[in-house]
Design a protein around this motif. Structure first.
Motif, PDB file in Angstrom:
ATOM      1  N   UNK A 172       0.842  -1.201   0.000  1.00 13.74           N
ATOM      2  CA  UNK A 172       0.000   0.000   0.000  1.00 13.74           C
ATOM      3  C   UNK A 172       0.879   1.254   0.000  1.00 13.74           C
ATOM      4  N   UNK A 173       0.407   2.326  -0.625  1.00 13.57           N
ATOM      5  CA  UNK A 173       1.113   3.609  -0.492  1.00 13.57           C
ATOM      6  C   UNK A 173       1.140   4.021   0.977  1.00 13.57           C
ATOM      7  N   UNK A 174       2.166   4.770   1.374  1.00 10.83           N
ATOM      8  CA  UNK A 174       2.363   5.131   2.780  1.00 10.83           C
ATOM      9  C   UNK A 174       1.123   5.756   3.411  1.00 10.83           C
ATOM     10  N   UNK A 175       0.499   6.708   2.716  1.00  3.85           N
ATOM     11  CA  UNK A 175      -0.649   7.403   3.305  1.00  3.85           C
ATOM     12  C   UNK A 175      -1.811   6.441   3.536  1.00  3.85           C
ATOM     13  N   UNK A 176      -2.042   5.536   2.601  1.00  4.89           N
ATOM     14  CA  UNK A 176      -3.124   4.567   2.756  1.00  4.89           C
ATOM     15  C   UNK A 176      -2.824   3.569   3.869  1.00  4.89           C
ATOM     16  N   UNK A 177      -1.588   3.112   3.945  1.00  7.21           N
ATOM     17  CA  UNK A 177      -1.195   2.162   4.983  1.00  7.21           C
ATOM     18  C   UNK A 177      -1.334   2.798   6.364  1.00  7.21           C
ATOM     19  N   UNK A 178      -0.913   4.039   6.488  1.00  7.27           N
ATOM     20  CA  UNK A 178      -0.989   4.734   7.770  1.00  7.27           C
ATOM     21  C   UNK A 178      -2.440   4.891   8.215  1.00  7.27           C
ATOM     22  N   UNK A 179      -3.303   5.358   7.321  1.00  6.43           N
ATOM     23  CA  UNK A 179      -4.712   5.539   7.673  1.00  6.43           C
ATOM     24  C   UNK A 179      -5.364   4.186   7.972  1.00  6.43           C
ATOM     25  N   UNK A 180      -5.056   3.178   7.173  1.00  4.53           N
ATOM     26  CA  UNK A 180      -5.607   1.837   7.401  1.00  4.53           C
ATOM     27  C   UNK A 180      -5.232   1.346   8.804  1.00  4.53           C
ATOM     28  N   UNK A 181      -3.953   1.440   9.164  1.00  4.23           N
ATOM     29  CA  UNK A 181      -3.510   0.988  10.483  1.00  4.23           C
ATOM     30  C   UNK A 181      -4.155   1.787  11.607  1.00  4.23           C
ATOM     31  N   UNK A 182      -4.201   3.105  11.452  1.00  5.37           N
ATOM     32  CA  UNK A 182      -4.775   3.933  12.506  1.00  5.37           C
ATOM     33  C   UNK A 182      -6.260   3.634  12.702  1.00  5.37           C
ATOM     34  N   UNK A 183      -6.974   3.414  11.608  1.00  8.83           N
ATOM     35  CA  UNK A 183      -8.418   3.188  11.695  1.00  8.83           C
ATOM     36  C   UNK A 183      -8.731   1.745  12.097  1.00  8.83           C
ATOM     37  N   UNK A 184      -8.178   0.793  11.350  1.00  9.09           N
ATOM     38  CA  UNK A 184      -8.559  -0.612  11.534  1.00  9.09           C
ATOM     39  C   UNK A 184      -7.828  -1.297  12.691  1.00  9.09           C
ATOM     40  N   UNK A 185      -6.574  -0.943  12.916  1.00 16.01           N
ATOM     41  CA  UNK A 185      -5.789  -1.622  13.948  1.00 16.01           C
ATOM     42  C   UNK A 185      -5.862  -0.872  15.279  1.00 16.01           C
ATOM     43  N   UNK A 186      -5.635   0.436  15.224  1.00 11.34           N
ATOM     44  CA  UNK A 186      -5.577   1.222  16.455  1.00 11.34           C
ATOM     45  C   UNK A 186      -6.951   1.725  16.912  1.00 11.34           C
ATOM     46  N   UNK A 187      -7.924   1.762  16.011  1.00  6.09           N
ATOM     47  CA  UNK A 187      -9.269   2.155  16.394  1.00  6.09           C
ATOM     48  C   UNK A 187      -9.532   3.652  16.447  1.00  6.09           C
ATOM     49  N   UNK A 188      -8.681   4.440  15.799  1.00  6.53           N
ATOM     50  CA  UNK A 188      -8.919   5.885  15.754  1.00  6.53           C
ATOM     51  C   UNK A 188     -10.092   6.188  14.830  1.00  6.53           C
ATOM     52  N   UNK A 189     -10.803   7.270  15.114  1.00  7.03           N
ATOM     53  CA  UNK A 189     -11.886   7.716  14.239  1.00  7.03           C
ATOM     54  C   UNK A 189     -11.279   8.532  13.100  1.00  7.03           C
ATOM     55  N   UNK A 190     -12.074   8.770  12.067  1.00  5.83           N
ATOM     56  CA  UNK A 190     -11.587   9.590  10.950  1.00  5.83           C
ATOM     57  C   UNK A 190     -11.274  11.008  11.424  1.00  5.83           C
ATOM     58  N   UNK A 191     -12.047  11.496  12.372  1.00  5.98           N
ATOM     59  CA  UNK A 191     -11.792  12.838  12.908  1.00  5.98           C
ATOM     60  C   UNK A 191     -10.434  12.887  13.616  1.00  5.98           C
ATOM     61  N   UNK A 192     -10.138  11.849  14.410  1.00  3.58           N
ATOM     62  CA  UNK A 192      -8.852  11.794  15.110  1.00  3.58           C
ATOM     63  C   UNK A 192      -7.694  11.649  14.124  1.00  3.58           C
ATOM     64  N   UNK A 193      -7.880  10.817  13.113  1.00  2.48           N
ATOM     65  CA  UNK A 193      -6.840  10.623  12.098  1.00  2.48           C
ATOM     66  C   UNK A 193      -6.586  11.930  11.365  1.00  2.48           C
ATOM     67  N   UNK A 194      -7.658  12.613  10.993  1.00  2.00           N
ATOM     68  CA  UNK A 194      -7.523  13.891  10.290  1.00  2.00           C
ATOM     69  C   UNK A 194      -6.714  14.873  11.131  1.00  2.00           C
TER      70      UNK A 194
END
Length: 182
Positions: free
Chosen positions: A125-147
């Motif tokens: 995965x591209x870095x940005x997609x991998x980072x968002x995927x991990x933060x959302x799916x693995x760590x459980x952050x919301x989109x607002x928190x990731x943003x």
């Protein structure tokens, strides 16, 4: 030496080199595992590991006994990976997207993949997609928190996640076809 976490923390608070070394050795694999899920290669993961431990030892005085060492160390490592991402990669121009996003169906084939294969697929995965995927799916952050953490819009976070899932679906499908053909 078989020190408890409390003894290790107390020693680290006193800046005991022996305690810090033992703590590092004890938790190195744990921190490396987290780092590898955010980095493209082992060298980048090692930088995240080193920075994470430096931050941990630098902030050890604020550690409270009621906290879990592992969860505190995990939070430091994830935040270090995010900092590393921000610092070492210019975030691409903001995506102008429509509010309409394509809905994707989940693939349940991941259970058939070995851990190593899954990590290899995620690394594609591209870095940005991998980072968002991990933060959302693995760590459980919301989109607002990731943003907030990545200085992107919530809708960009959703798009990165949708693109990551779509690409993962294709990669998993390709991998399973190759595996079945053997």
């Amino acid at each position: 030496m078989n020190w408890s976490d409390k003894e290790l923390i107390d020693g680290c608070k006193r800046r005991s080199a022996k305690h810090e070394e033992y703590f590092f050795k004890k938790y190195y694999g744990y921190v490396m595992g987290i780092s590898l899920s955010y980095a493209k290669d082992r060298d980048l993961a090692q930088e995240i590991v080193n920075d994470s431990f430096m931050k941990f030892f630098g902030s050890i005085k604020s550690f409270e006994e009621f906290q879990s060492v592992k969860s505190w160390l995990r939070r430091i490592t994830v935040n270090t990976a995010i900092d590393f991402y921000r610092k070492n990669k210019k975030i691409r121009e903001q995506l102008e997207i429509n509010e309409q996003t394509e809905v994707f169906h989940e693939v349940n084939a991941l259970g058939d993949l070995a851990y190593e294969n899954l990590i290899a697929i995620l690394d594609q995965l591209p870095d940005d997609q991998k980072l968002v995927f991990n933060l959302y799916e693995v760590e459980g952050y919301s989109h607002k928190e990731i943003a907030g953490k990545l200085n992107i819009t919530e809708s960009s976070s959703r798009v990165y996640l949708a693109r990551a899932k779509a690409k993962l679906r294709k990669l998993v499908h390709t991998h399973l076809k190759e595996y079945a053909g053997r």
